[in-house]
Design a protein around this motif. Structure first.
Motif, short mmCIF file in Angstrom:
data_model
loop_
_atom_site.label_atom_id
_atom_site.label_comp_id
_atom_site.label_asym_id
_atom_site.label_seq_id
_atom_site.Cartn_x
_atom_site.Cartn_y
_atom_site.Cartn_z
N GLY A 177 1.70 18.24 -5.37
CA GLY A 177 1.77 17.96 -6.80
C GLY A 177 2.40 16.83 -7.13
N MET A 178 2.40 15.90 -6.28
CA MET A 178 2.65 14.39 -6.65
C MET A 178 1.71 13.65 -7.30
SD MET A 178 4.32 11.57 -4.13
CE MET A 178 5.63 12.60 -3.60
N THR A 179 2.20 12.77 -8.26
CA THR A 179 1.34 11.79 -8.71
C THR A 179 1.04 10.61 -7.95
OG1 THR A 179 1.30 12.72 -11.04
CG2 THR A 179 0.57 10.40 -10.80
N LEU A 180 -0.11 10.15 -7.37
CA LEU A 180 -0.18 9.04 -6.57
C LEU A 180 -1.08 8.09 -7.51
CD1 LEU A 180 0.36 7.61 -3.87
CD2 LEU A 180 -1.49 8.90 -2.90
N VAL A 181 -0.73 6.90 -7.65
CA VAL A 181 -1.40 6.01 -8.19
C VAL A 181 -1.54 4.46 -7.27
CG1 VAL A 181 -1.79 4.56 -10.33
CG2 VAL A 181 -0.65 6.80 -10.11
N GLY A 182 -2.82 3.97 -7.04
CA GLY A 182 -2.98 2.89 -6.23
C GLY A 182 -3.71 1.84 -7.01
N PHE A 183 -3.76 0.70 -6.47
CA PHE A 183 -4.42 -0.56 -7.13
C PHE A 183 -3.86 -0.76 -8.72
CE2 PHE A 183 -7.40 0.81 -3.80
CZ PHE A 183 -7.52 -0.30 -3.19
N ARG A 213 0.77 -1.36 0.05
CA ARG A 213 -0.07 0.10 0.14
C ARG A 213 0.78 1.25 0.06
NH1 ARG A 213 -0.51 2.17 5.25
NH2 ARG A 213 0.46 0.74 6.78
N ALA A 214 0.25 2.32 -0.17
CA ALA A 214 0.99 3.52 -0.29
C ALA A 214 0.45 4.55 0.80
CB ALA A 214 0.67 4.45 -1.52
N SER A 215 1.29 4.37 1.88
CA SER A 215 1.13 5.12 3.16
C SER A 215 1.60 6.52 3.29
CB SER A 215 1.86 4.43 4.48
OG SER A 215 3.32 4.33 4.18
N PHE A 216 1.30 7.33 4.25
CA PHE A 216 1.68 8.44 4.38
C PHE A 216 3.33 8.61 4.32
CE2 PHE A 216 3.47 12.13 7.10
CZ PHE A 216 2.95 13.24 6.58
N GLU A 217 3.91 7.71 5.16
CA GLU A 217 5.32 7.59 5.38
C GLU A 217 5.97 7.32 3.83
OE1 GLU A 217 8.40 5.34 8.20
OE2 GLU A 217 6.68 4.21 7.47
N LEU A 218 5.49 6.47 3.05
CA LEU A 218 6.20 5.96 1.75
C LEU A 218 5.86 7.26 1.04
CD1 LEU A 218 5.36 2.25 1.14
CD2 LEU A 218 7.07 3.38 2.63
N THR A 219 5.06 8.07 0.86
CA THR A 219 4.82 9.21 0.16
C THR A 219 5.84 10.36 0.46
OG1 THR A 219 2.48 8.65 0.05
CG2 THR A 219 3.06 10.72 -0.84
N GLN A 220 5.99 10.53 1.89
CA GLN A 220 6.70 11.23 2.24
C GLN A 220 8.15 10.95 1.74
OE1 GLN A 220 7.09 11.14 6.57
NE2 GLN A 220 9.36 11.45 6.63
N LYS A 221 8.64 9.98 1.71
CA LYS A 221 9.85 9.41 1.26
C LYS A 221 10.34 9.77 0.06
CE LYS A 221 10.58 5.97 4.98
NZ LYS A 221 11.88 6.52 5.66
N ALA A 222 9.34 9.45 -0.89
CA ALA A 222 9.19 9.85 -2.19
C ALA A 222 9.43 11.23 -2.50
CB ALA A 222 8.12 9.17 -2.80
N LEU A 223 8.76 11.93 -1.77
CA LEU A 223 8.87 13.65 -1.67
C LEU A 223 10.28 13.95 -1.52
CD1 LEU A 223 7.22 16.26 -2.36
CD2 LEU A 223 6.79 16.31 0.22
N MET A 224 10.72 13.48 -0.42
CA MET A 224 11.91 13.84 0.23
C MET A 224 13.27 13.46 -0.78
SD MET A 224 11.55 15.63 3.03
CE MET A 224 13.07 15.63 4.03
N ALA A 225 13.03 12.78 -1.59
CA ALA A 225 14.02 12.28 -2.90
C ALA A 225 13.78 12.97 -4.10
CB ALA A 225 14.09 11.02 -2.97
N GLY A 226 12.54 13.66 -4.13
CA GLY A 226 12.08 14.67 -5.46
C GLY A 226 11.54 13.59 -6.45
N VAL A 227 10.72 12.24 -6.00
CA VAL A 227 10.12 11.51 -6.96
C VAL A 227 8.70 12.17 -7.22
CG1 VAL A 227 9.30 8.99 -7.39
CG2 VAL A 227 11.29 9.24 -6.03
N PRO A 228 8.55 12.25 -8.42
CA PRO A 228 7.22 13.02 -8.96
C PRO A 228 6.12 11.80 -8.85
CG PRO A 228 8.67 12.57 -10.81
CD PRO A 228 9.45 12.07 -9.71
N VAL A 229 6.30 10.71 -9.09
CA VAL A 229 5.16 9.72 -9.11
C VAL A 229 5.55 8.31 -8.42
CG1 VAL A 229 4.00 7.92 -10.95
CG2 VAL A 229 4.78 10.57 -11.39
N LEU A 230 4.42 8.09 -7.52
CA LEU A 230 4.28 7.05 -6.63
C LEU A 230 3.26 6.06 -7.05
CD1 LEU A 230 5.47 5.25 -4.13
CD2 LEU A 230 3.84 6.75 -2.86
N ALA A 231 3.65 4.62 -7.56
CA ALA A 231 2.78 3.75 -7.83
C ALA A 231 2.69 2.80 -6.92
CB ALA A 231 3.02 3.24 -9.23
N ALA A 232 1.46 2.23 -6.49
CA ALA A 232 1.38 1.05 -5.46
C ALA A 232 0.42 0.10 -6.07
CB ALA A 232 0.89 1.81 -4.17
#
Length: 292
Positions: free
Chosen positions: A266-272, A231-250
């Motif tokens: 302004g990050m792209t978050l995709v689940g399922f 799953r995409a938790s707050f913590e993982l989204t935070q980590k992606a943001l801190m490294a400058g990752v624009p897209v998180l897919a879970a």
């Protein structure tokens, strides 16, 4: 690469055989029980020290410990780049069987880099045991992030996103043997896989991948996609943001705070993400999508 970071990716065992009983309730003649050893993923503590002072302890699968330490310091905002670390080393301690373990990493920061505040260890303990709360946490993370992912011009095809879980799954070698590990993979916008890491903790798998990227000099990770097996938790989204990752897919669901943080920054978050379907929770414009 920081001094002292030349190391084998595997330090310690990542799997272990254990006695087990397999039960089959599908036999019409009655339950079948077979005593047979099974393979499980190893879970051991890793203590991260900075300048000899204990900072945090995480339960992890042994391996890529230096990347994990660098990724952790990076995503917690304690360093800006791998060059902020001058030296890393395993501190050998003695395990229960008398053999040395590799469960402590001591980090020496580069000259001029401020050490973590004295309260940092307590803060990490509080966060892990009590959770994080709402808007205050989002504001804090937004303030700490060094990268404006909203300005990242990356555009990618939904077909590329749909194919990420299969590409990630194909590289989950220890999962094949245990069924018990999370994975994180770093991809280019064209779907090229750059690195995969596995761990019993999803946050550790992400830290290992981002720590690798930091050592490779890839930060900020503009134009990249981080894919995670759970799953995409707050913590993982935070980590992606801190490294400058624009897209998180879970592969699985996001949390409400993860959606709020992605939307806010302004990050792209995709689940399922399960080919041929997915659900976009934030930043759908990067996939060129409009609702019909």
């Amino acid at each position: 690469m920081p001094n002292g970071a030349a190391y084998s990716r595997r330090m310690g065992r990542v799997t272990r055989r254990t006695p087990a009983h397999r039960i089959d309730l599908g036999d019409p003649e009655g339950p079948r029980v077979v005593a047979r050893p099974d393979t499980v993923a190893v879970e051991e503590p890793l203590e991260v020290r900075v300048g000899g002072t204990s900072l945090a302890v995480t339960m992890r699968t042994p391996g890529d410990d230096f990347d994990l330490a660098i990724g952790f310091l990076l995503t917690e905002g304690l360093i800006d780049a791998a060059s902020d670390v001058r030296h890393l080393m395993h501190c050998l301690d003695e395990g229960e069987d008398g053999r040395p373990t590799y469960n402590v990493v001591d980090v020496t920061l580069a000259e001029g880099v401020q050490p973590p505040p004295a309260s940092a260890a307590r803060d990490f303990y509080t966060t892990s045991s009590c959770g994080i709360c709402g808007k205050a946490s989002i504001d804090a993370i937004t303030t700490r992030s060094r990268y404006a992912v909203a300005q990242d011009p990356l555009r990618l095809s939904p077909d590329v996103v749909a194919g990420l879980p299969a590409a990630l799954r194909a590289q989950q070698k220890v999962f094949d043997r245990t069924g018990g590990l999370h994975a994180a993979g770093l991809f280019t916008g064209e779907g090229e896989l750059l690195a995969v890491r596995e761990d019993v903790g999803r946050h550790n798998a992400v830290d290992k991948v981002l720590g690798w990227a930091a050592r490779e000099g890839l930060l900020p990770l503009a134009g990249h996609v981080l894919a995670v097996s759970g799953r995409a938790s707050f913590e993982l989204t935070q980590k992606a943001l801190m490294a400058g990752v624009p897209v998180l897919a879970a592969v699985s669901a996001p949390s409400s705070l993860a959606v709020e943080l992605a939307t806010e920054t302004g990050m792209t978050l995709v689940g399922f993400v399960r080919d041929p379907r997915m659900t976009v929770y934030a930043g759908a414009e990067r996939l060129g999508l409009t609702a019909g």
